[in-house]
Design a protein around this motif. Structure first.
Motif, mmCIF file in Angstrom:
data_model
loop_
_atom_site.group_PDB
_atom_site.id
_atom_site.type_symbol
_atom_site.label_atom_id
_atom_site.label_comp_id
_atom_site.label_asym_id
_atom_site.label_seq_id
_atom_site.Cartn_x
_atom_site.Cartn_y
_atom_site.Cartn_z
ATOM 1 N N ILE A 58 64.148 98.554 42.688
ATOM 2 C CA ILE A 58 63.703 97.348 43.386
ATOM 3 C C ILE A 58 63.986 97.469 44.878
ATOM 4 C CG2 ILE A 58 63.924 94.842 43.491
ATOM 5 C CD1 ILE A 58 62.689 95.947 40.908
ATOM 6 N N ILE A 62 58.030 92.935 36.745
ATOM 7 C CA ILE A 62 58.561 92.624 38.078
ATOM 8 C C ILE A 62 57.492 93.019 39.086
ATOM 9 C CG2 ILE A 62 60.416 93.037 39.726
ATOM 10 C CD1 ILE A 62 62.134 93.955 37.324
ATOM 11 N N GLN A 63 57.057 92.061 39.908
ATOM 12 C CA GLN A 63 56.004 92.302 40.888
ATOM 13 C C GLN A 63 56.567 92.135 42.296
ATOM 14 O OE1 GLN A 63 52.732 89.576 40.698
ATOM 15 N NE2 GLN A 63 51.609 90.512 42.386
ATOM 16 N N VAL A 64 56.317 93.132 43.158
ATOM 17 C CA VAL A 64 56.692 93.067 44.572
ATOM 18 C C VAL A 64 55.392 93.114 45.380
ATOM 19 C CG1 VAL A 64 57.906 94.185 46.465
ATOM 20 C CG2 VAL A 64 58.917 94.186 44.173
ATOM 21 N N LEU A 78 62.087 87.328 52.095
ATOM 22 C CA LEU A 78 61.937 87.628 50.678
ATOM 23 C C LEU A 78 61.874 86.327 49.890
ATOM 24 C CD1 LEU A 78 61.821 89.780 48.442
ATOM 25 C CD2 LEU A 78 64.321 89.678 48.319
ATOM 26 N N ILE A 82 61.069 96.997 47.797
ATOM 27 C CA ILE A 82 61.167 96.001 48.877
ATOM 28 C C ILE A 82 61.331 96.693 50.224
ATOM 29 C CG2 ILE A 82 62.521 94.064 49.761
ATOM 30 C CD1 ILE A 82 63.176 93.325 46.886
ATOM 31 N N LEU A 98 68.888 91.109 41.954
ATOM 32 C CA LEU A 98 68.392 90.523 43.199
ATOM 33 C C LEU A 98 69.535 90.225 44.168
ATOM 34 C CD1 LEU A 98 65.609 88.103 41.892
ATOM 35 C CD2 LEU A 98 65.410 90.443 42.710
ATOM 36 N N THR A 121 61.454 84.721 46.176
ATOM 37 C CA THR A 121 61.586 85.077 44.761
ATOM 38 C C THR A 121 61.004 83.988 43.874
ATOM 39 O OG1 THR A 121 63.797 84.106 44.667
ATOM 40 C CG2 THR A 121 63.647 86.451 45.202
ATOM 41 N N GLU A 169 56.833 88.765 48.452
ATOM 42 C CA GLU A 169 57.000 87.965 47.242
ATOM 43 C C GLU A 169 57.512 88.849 46.105
ATOM 44 O OE1 GLU A 169 53.504 85.745 46.256
ATOM 45 O OE2 GLU A 169 52.945 85.529 48.377
ATOM 46 N N LEU A 170 58.571 88.399 45.463
ATOM 47 C CA LEU A 170 59.114 89.079 44.289
ATOM 48 C C LEU A 170 58.998 88.134 43.097
ATOM 49 C CD1 LEU A 170 62.120 91.414 44.058
ATOM 50 C CD2 LEU A 170 61.801 89.687 42.317
ATOM 51 N N SER A 224 50.462 95.282 45.809
ATOM 52 C CA SER A 224 51.456 94.794 44.850
ATOM 53 C C SER A 224 51.910 95.965 43.981
ATOM 54 C CB SER A 224 50.874 93.705 43.953
ATOM 55 O OG SER A 224 50.757 92.484 44.653
#
Length: 606
Positions: free
Chosen positions: A503, A534-536, A480, A507, A462, A482, A522-523, A594
């Protein structure tokens, strides 16, 4: 006729005893039931012929003759049905097959009702010279020959397709047994020989005898051996059965075509003797087979290995699987199955090359994105430094002009020095920030073409992603957020640069989706039963259903000319190939999309 009567009595008694003994053995397969039915029809035929020798009544003779005609018609039809059941490997006779008995049934009905219409016999007599045949008698006779020829054609065609010696032996036995009554009946029909009426049923005894050998000795009517052989042929191009002392006791035609001529591997040959007569470059094939053969015998487990074979047409690869054959818990031999995997290996090599090209193109795109991020991130501190330098120049000029001026006190000099020191500190902070960016970029650029696996944390990923995308996030009005739900310092195994690339792609795509509206991205990082997820999550317009179906399989994009579709495609390949995980996308209930990246736990990766 007394000797003939005794022969018929003995034949009928033997046949009856055989039928009863077969029925007492228990459950029968469909083909075995048909075989016994043919034996029953022949028994009725023999009994009827034997009864005609002792019958004085003309009406009784007509009934017995009708029985012989009906039995012969039903017998040949049953033999036809047996050939269909065997060649098609049927465990149960389909219902529509029974429709074949319609014509023999009609024949039976006509011959029993002949006194009413005289279509079968215009005149019936015990003397052949006085008999006058009707039109249906000729049709019935032709029906016998047509069915017999049809059976022979079916069996020969089956043997040609199977191309296996054992099957040809069974086919030969079946056809040979049928040819005896066929030729006998043909000689009588053409009046080449003056044969009595009992000649044909006695000839059919040879048929029943040959088929009986096939049933109880060669297991001809049991479809399991043929089914197992077909299954082995479907699983492998070539296979061989080796005895415990490495002798090839059986092999199929495909195995002989591959290894028979070049490597001298044929039936009844010993592997350890074959290798002595081979050229040096061919011996490794036999040595490998012998070595793994010994391992299979000792471990009594299935063994697999890969064998490369050179030929005039090129290099071929075979997957060899050795399976022990146990008889009453004792090793009787080994089955060796050879499957050509050349095309599979070529396809895998092609996919690997395509993946490498895709990765290289994505690296170039990532390099372009990285340069863009650098320009965005460095522009602000450079402009700040430029402004600070201008102010410092003004302060230096002011300080030079104040030299020798009695009105400028020491406090004024200290104030100017303090101001200059403040601007210099700001320049130092900007330089330090730029140095951090350059150090990070240098580390990533050095590893863009190399995969360096190790341990890293999500926090490290990150930190790098935020540094690269800081400018774009500000430009698109995005923020962003987290949400780390893993224990601090949780380690992930793999290449950190690959994970940063994935990632970064997710993003970056979220920023593009929210370019016009801005908003929060949202990460979220959390643990699942399968591993780490890991959700974006973005607040964009979402992804159409038709695009979502092929999002990770082909290079498709929703950005039009601004995108290539390589980002998500290569990200999916990286997660699958480098981390053993998976990636997917779902619609959010409140709008947007997502993207999820799931990395398996360490024990699952192993």
């Amino acid at each position: 006729m007394t000797i003939v009567g005794h022969i018929l009595d003995i034949s009928a008694a033997a046949l009856g005893f055989f039928i009863v003994s077969c029925l007492l053995k228990g459950r029968l397969s469909a083909a075995q039931k048909l075989y016994l039915s043919s034996a029953v029809f022949l028994l009725l035929w023999l009994l009827a012929v034997n009864g005609m020798d002792h019958m004085d009544s003309m009406a009784g003779l007509q009934v017995l003759d009708a029985i012989t005609c009906a039995s012969s018609a039903l017998l040949i039809m049953t033999i036809l049905l047996i050939s269909l059941v065997f060649t098609k490997n049927l465990e149960k006779v389909p219902r529509y097959y029974w429709l074949l008995y319609i014509l023999p049934g009609i024949t039976t009905l006509i011959v029993f009702t002949n006194p009413l219409h005289h279509l079968f016999y215009r005149r019936f007599s015990i003397y052949v010279s006085e008999v006058q045949f009707g039109p249906l008698f000729i049709i019935s006779g032709l029906q016998y020959y047509v069915y017999s020829i049809l059976v022979i054609v079916i069996m020969i065609r089956f043997g040609c397709r199977a191309r296996v010696k054992r099957v040809w032996g069974q086919v030969g036995l079946f056809i040979g047994g049928l040819l005896v009554p066929f030729c006998t009946n043909l000689l009588a029909t053409l009046r080449i020989l003056d044969l009595p009426i009992f000649a044909t049923p006695l000839a059919f005894l040879v048929t029943i005898f040959c088929h009986g050998i096939a049933v109880y000795y060669l297991n001809f009517l049991n479809i399991k051996p043929a089914a197992l052989e077909n299954m082995a042929a479907n699983v492998a191009e070539g296979y061989a059965v080796l005895s415990a002392d490495s002798c090839i006791i059986y092999c199929n035609a495909a195995f002989e075509a591959i290894f028979g001529e070049k490597y001298k591997m044929r039936t009844n040959c010993y592997l350890n003797r074959i290798v002595e007569d081979l050229e040096e470059r061919k011996k490794d094939v036999i040595y490998n087979l012998l070595n793994f053969f010994d391992v299979c015998k000792q471990s009594v487990n299935m063994i697999s290995y890969e064998q490369a074979i050179l030929s005039e047409d090129g290099k071929f690869y075979y997957s060899v699987e050795l399976t022990p054959i146990l008889v009453k818990h004792r090793l009787a031999g080994v089955m060796a199955m050879f499957r050509d995997v050349t095309k599979i290996k070529e396809e895998m090599r092609r996919k690997q090359q395509n993946l490498s090209r895709t990765m290289e193109r994505e690296r170039l795109i990532s390099l372009g994105q990285m340069i863009g991020s650098i320009s965005h991130n460095l522009k602000t501190p450079i402009m700040a430094i430029s402004g600070d330098v201008t102010l410092l120049i003004d302060l230096v000029r002011e300080y030079e002009e104040s030299i020798g001026d009695e009105e400028v006190t020491v406090e004024d000099h200290l104030e100017i020095a303090k101001e200059m020191s403040g601007w210099l500190n700001r320049i130092g902070e900007c330089c330090e920030y730029m140095s951090d960016i350059i150090t990070t970029v240098k580390g990533m650029a050095a590893n863009l073409s190399n995969t360096s696996e190790g341990e890293f944390t999500i926090e490290e990923v990150l930190k790098r992603v935020q540094m690269f995308l800081k400018g774009k996030l500000v430009k698109n009005g995005c923020r962003l957020l987290t949400d780390m739900r893993l224990p601090q310092g949780t380690m992930i195994h793999g290449d950190i640069n690959n994970m940063v690339q994935v990632i970064n792609n997710l993003i970056d795509n979220a920023c593009d989706a929210m370019e016009k509206t801005g908003g929060d991205i949202e990460l979220k990082v959390y643990r699942t039963q399968a591993g780490i997820c890991i959700q974006v999550k973005d607040q964009g317009p979402g992804i159409p259903a038709d695009v979502k179906e092929k999002l990770f399989r082909t290079m498709c994009t929703t950005k039009g000319t601004k995108g290539t579709g390589l980002g998500l495609y290569s990200s999916a390949e990286i997660i699958r190939a480098r981390f053993g995980g998976k990636i997917w996308a779902d619609d959010n209930e409140d709008g947007g999309t997502s993207f999820f990246v799931e990395l398996p736990a360490e024990d699952e990766r192993e």
